[in-house]
Design a protein around this motif. Structure first.
Motif, short mmCIF file in Angstrom:
data_model
loop_
_atom_site.label_atom_id
_atom_site.label_comp_id
_atom_site.label_asym_id
_atom_site.label_seq_id
_atom_site.Cartn_x
_atom_site.Cartn_y
_atom_site.Cartn_z
N ARG A 145 18.50 -18.59 -23.53
CA ARG A 145 19.21 -18.00 -22.40
C ARG A 145 20.18 -19.05 -21.87
N ILE A 146 21.41 -18.66 -21.58
CA ILE A 146 22.38 -19.60 -20.99
C ILE A 146 22.41 -19.33 -19.49
N VAL A 147 22.03 -20.37 -18.72
CA VAL A 147 21.92 -20.14 -17.27
C VAL A 147 23.25 -20.39 -16.55
N GLY A 148 24.20 -20.98 -17.21
CA GLY A 148 25.49 -21.24 -16.57
C GLY A 148 26.19 -22.36 -17.30
N GLU A 149 27.30 -22.81 -16.74
CA GLU A 149 28.04 -23.90 -17.39
C GLU A 149 28.33 -25.01 -16.40
N GLY A 150 28.36 -26.25 -16.89
CA GLY A 150 28.78 -27.39 -16.07
C GLY A 150 27.72 -27.79 -15.04
N ALA A 151 28.15 -28.62 -14.10
CA ALA A 151 27.22 -29.21 -13.13
C ALA A 151 26.60 -28.15 -12.23
N ALA A 207 25.32 -25.47 -12.94
CA ALA A 207 24.16 -24.81 -13.53
C ALA A 207 22.90 -25.68 -13.48
N VAL A 208 23.09 -26.97 -13.15
CA VAL A 208 21.96 -27.90 -13.26
C VAL A 208 20.79 -27.54 -12.33
N PRO A 209 21.03 -27.25 -11.04
CA PRO A 209 19.89 -26.93 -10.17
C PRO A 209 19.06 -25.76 -10.70
N GLU A 210 19.74 -24.72 -11.17
CA GLU A 210 19.04 -23.56 -11.70
C GLU A 210 18.25 -23.93 -12.96
N LEU A 211 18.85 -24.77 -13.81
CA LEU A 211 18.20 -25.21 -15.04
C LEU A 211 16.93 -26.00 -14.71
N VAL A 212 17.05 -26.91 -13.74
CA VAL A 212 15.89 -27.73 -13.33
C VAL A 212 14.80 -26.83 -12.77
N ARG A 213 15.22 -25.85 -11.96
CA ARG A 213 14.25 -24.95 -11.36
C ARG A 213 13.46 -24.19 -12.45
N LEU A 214 14.21 -23.70 -13.45
CA LEU A 214 13.55 -22.94 -14.52
C LEU A 214 12.64 -23.83 -15.36
N LEU A 215 13.10 -25.06 -15.58
CA LEU A 215 12.26 -25.97 -16.38
C LEU A 215 10.96 -26.28 -15.64
#
Lengths: 411, 250
Positions: free
Chosen positions: B227-233, B235-243
């Motif tokens: 799943r691609i959660v977004g692009e660039g900086a 998207a990082v908070p959402e990526l960290v949250r999901l991880l």
């Protein structure tokens, strides 16, 4: 092979990935002997390991990878269907064909090198040479200590070799003096020996054509690399000039006589080409399948679009037909029962379908298809040469036309 | 030096495997087979030892179906001198049964070395070599990636987790060969042709009672698409949250 064995070996392929079978939908593997499969697999492994990693760059640089010759010789790939007593592998024609297929899966230039060395240099020495010539040259050529080339085509006589200008004049002491020029000669610049075809009689006497083994360090012999090629860039293609080249009486291939002799060599080489180009077609097909399944456009793999599926279906269909033609021809050849017309059909058809497969793969790959990183455009450009050499597509059409109608359309 | 190499016919792993309808075994239809990779290195090791010694013989033993003659011929094409097929149509899951059949074949052979691949890439048991050594009463060195034989003793380096170990052993011995000892040679065309004429003995495998049987097999579940959660900086908070919350790896 008995019907039972073949039937037992044919899988229904219910759950198996077609691509894992290297497009062997008709299980042609089952029609090969164990040795033939082993030979194919060993050459395939070698090409994967040694040719594929370097060939794209060789092509860009316009360089034949000469460093591979000792390994090809060591494996027994040179003149592999000639007898063991001359240091060759003594393989069946089908095994020889499979070797050509695997080499050309790498690149037509690599296969051309082996074709010329085996079918156009070693074969005429074997077929038309004296026993002494066979024993002198064949083991060295098999070991790659000597590289050979074949001089038949001339600047103004390609499809019409009977018009050749190159002359050999016998001297009082029995020696010969050769004069003339040869063009489009594969391996020409790196060759140690050249099989030169020349008229020993009048200009219009093609029955006087004889073959000579000429060492390339003989004074008066020069080879010049053909510049500006946009095809077969990983192959040595040269022009030969013979100016008062003086060779001894035993340079003559004693059993050669008339245009028939070089044409017999070409029949051998064309047979190998009919197999070889299938390797190029397989390489393209596999590249096309892999790309179609992985490249996403409009949110899905492009292989899911009908237009690409038609391309792939056409390629696979033609590939299977070509394989069956070559395999059957090989079995006929081993049975001592094959004709040059059959070889013309196989060469003409298989080179044509391989050229189409390469072109369609290049198109399927879109922009990436023009890069040397992928094989398709290299094969596509190479196959234009293969389409043209060893009897052009058109000349083979006329050979077939003459066989069908009994009418000669050449002149 | 007289060397025996035990090899296994295994499916080529590039194909997509399927399980039979009754779930008891993998589907054989359409598979291609080759010599187990680790066994290829064992063959190569044996050939190099023979070549270095300038004398001796390499004998190949394989337990498998009749079609495994093709793998024995390949070993011969690489340079092995002779072979024995212990034929069975059964799919054998009991390593001890295999070891007993091999040991029975090897015990009177007078071999200086018996080589195995470290592991068969289909069954992954890593047990046959050591069990054969035990049954023959011979020393065994496993996971060999460096090897030196001098006279009646050998010296080997073994792979350990994050380290290596040097051992010495007397001959005769059983070794299991690991990745890194060598790179196997390709059979030459002359080797392939010569292999046809080398002696290959086929006899039934004396497997005996099998204590282990396979009851069922299953493929791992298909992995869900990424799943691609977004692009660039951004998207990082959402990526960290999901991880942290979903994948639970942070």
């Amino acid at each position: 092979m008995s019907t039972d064995t073949l039937a037992a070996a044919i899988p229904a392929l219910p759950s198996v990935d077609l691509t894992a079978h290297a497009a062997d939908l008709f299980n042609i593997d089952a029609a090969l002997t164990e040795e033939e499969r082993a030979i194919r697999d060993t050459v395939r492994a070698w090409v994967n390991e040694k040719v594929l990693p370097i060939i794209g760059q060789c092509y860009v640089d316009g360089r034949f990878p000469k460093e591979l010759i000792p390994e090809m010789a060591e494996m027994g790939l040179l003149g592999s269907s000639l007898p063991e007593e001359y240091g060759c592998a003594g393989l069946s024609s089908v095994a020889y064909g499979l070797i050509m297929q695997e080499l050309e899966r790498g690149d037509s230039g690599i296969r051309s090198f082996a074709s010329v060395q085996g079918a156009l240099v070693m074969y005429p020495i074997y077929a038309f040479g004296s026993e002494e010539q066979r024993r002198t040259y064949l083991p060295r050529l098999a070991k790659g200590e000597y590289i050979g080339c074949f001089g038949l085509t001339e600047p103004d006589f390609g499809s019409n070799p009977s018009g050749m200008i190159t002359r050999a004049r016998q001297q009082a002491d029995g020696s010969w003096i050769l004069n003339g020029a040869k063009m489009w000669i594969t391996n020409g610049s790196m060759a140690d020996i050249a099989i030169i075809w020349a008229k020993t009689g009048d200009a219009d006497d093609d029955k006087s054509i004889r073959g000579f083994i000429v060492h390339t360090d003989t004074p008066g012999f020069t080879a010049k690399d053909q510049k500006g090629k946009l095809s077969l860039r990983a192959s040595d293609t040269s022009e030969l000039v013979l100016q008062d080249v003086h060779v001894s009486a035993n340079a003559l291939l004693p059993n050669s006589g008339g245009l028939k002799s070089p044409l017999m060599c070409l029949t051998q080489a064309r047979y190998g080409i009919s197999w070889g180009v299938l390797g190029a077609a397989m390489a393209c097909f596999e590249e096309a399948v892999s790309y179609a399944k992985n490249r996403v456009m409009f949110d899905r793999p492009i292989g899911g679009f009908q237009i690409q599926q038609v391309r792939l279906a056409d390629m696979l269909t033609e590939l299977v037909k070509g394989q069956l033609v070559s395999l059957h021809l090989g079995r006929l050849k081993d049975a001592g029962n094959f004709t040059p017309v059959q070889v013309s059909l196989a060469k003409r058809n298989n080179v044509h379908i391989a050229t189409e497969a390469a072109r369609e793969t290049r198109r399927l790959l879109g922009g990436n298809g023009i890069l040397a990183e992928y094989a398709a455009m290299r094969h596509m450009a190479n196959l234009e040469s293969v389409y043209t050499y060893e009897g052009t597509h058109d000349v083979h059409s006329l050979i077939l036309g003459q066989a069908i109608t009994g009418l000669n359309a050449f002149k | 030096m007289k060397i025996a190499v035990c090899i296994k016919r295994v499916p080529v792993m590039e194909v997509k495997f399927a399980i039979t309808a009754d779930g008891s075994r993998y589907e054989e239809t359409g598979l291609k087979y080759d010599i187990n990779d680790f066994d290829l290195w064992a063959i190569e090791a044996a050939l190099q030892l023979k070549e270095k010694a300038g004398a001796g013989s390499v004998h190949v033993v394989c337990l498998g179906p009749n079609a495994a003659q093709e793998q024995i011929r390949k070993a011969m094409a690489m340079g092995a001198d002779s072979g024995t097929l212990l034929e069975t149509d059964a799919r054998v899951y009991d390593g001890l049964a295999v070891a007993r059949a091999l040991a029975a074949e090897l015990k009177d052979g007078g071999y200086d070395l018996v080589l195995f691949g470290r592991v068969a890439i289909d069954s992954m048991n890593q047990m046959t070599g050591p069990m054969v050594a035990e049954l023959l009463g011979l020393p065994v060195v496993t996971n060999v990636f460096k090897l030196d034989i001098g006279g009646a003793t050998g010296r080997a380096e073994r792979v350990l987790e994050g380290a290596s170990e040097v051992v010495e052993f007397p001959l005769p011995a059983v070794l299991t060969i690991d990745d890194g000892l060598n790179k196997e040679r390709l059979p030459s065309l002359k080797g392939i042709m010569a292999a046809k004429k080398k002696p290959l003995d086929v006899k039934p495998a004396a497997l005996g009672e099998q204590a282990v049987v396979a009851r069922s097999m299953a493929l791992p579940p298909e992995r869900a698409a990424g799943r691609i959660v977004g692009e660039g900086a951004d998207a990082v908070p959402e990526l960290v949250r999901l991880l942290q919350t979903e994948a639970k790896v942070l």
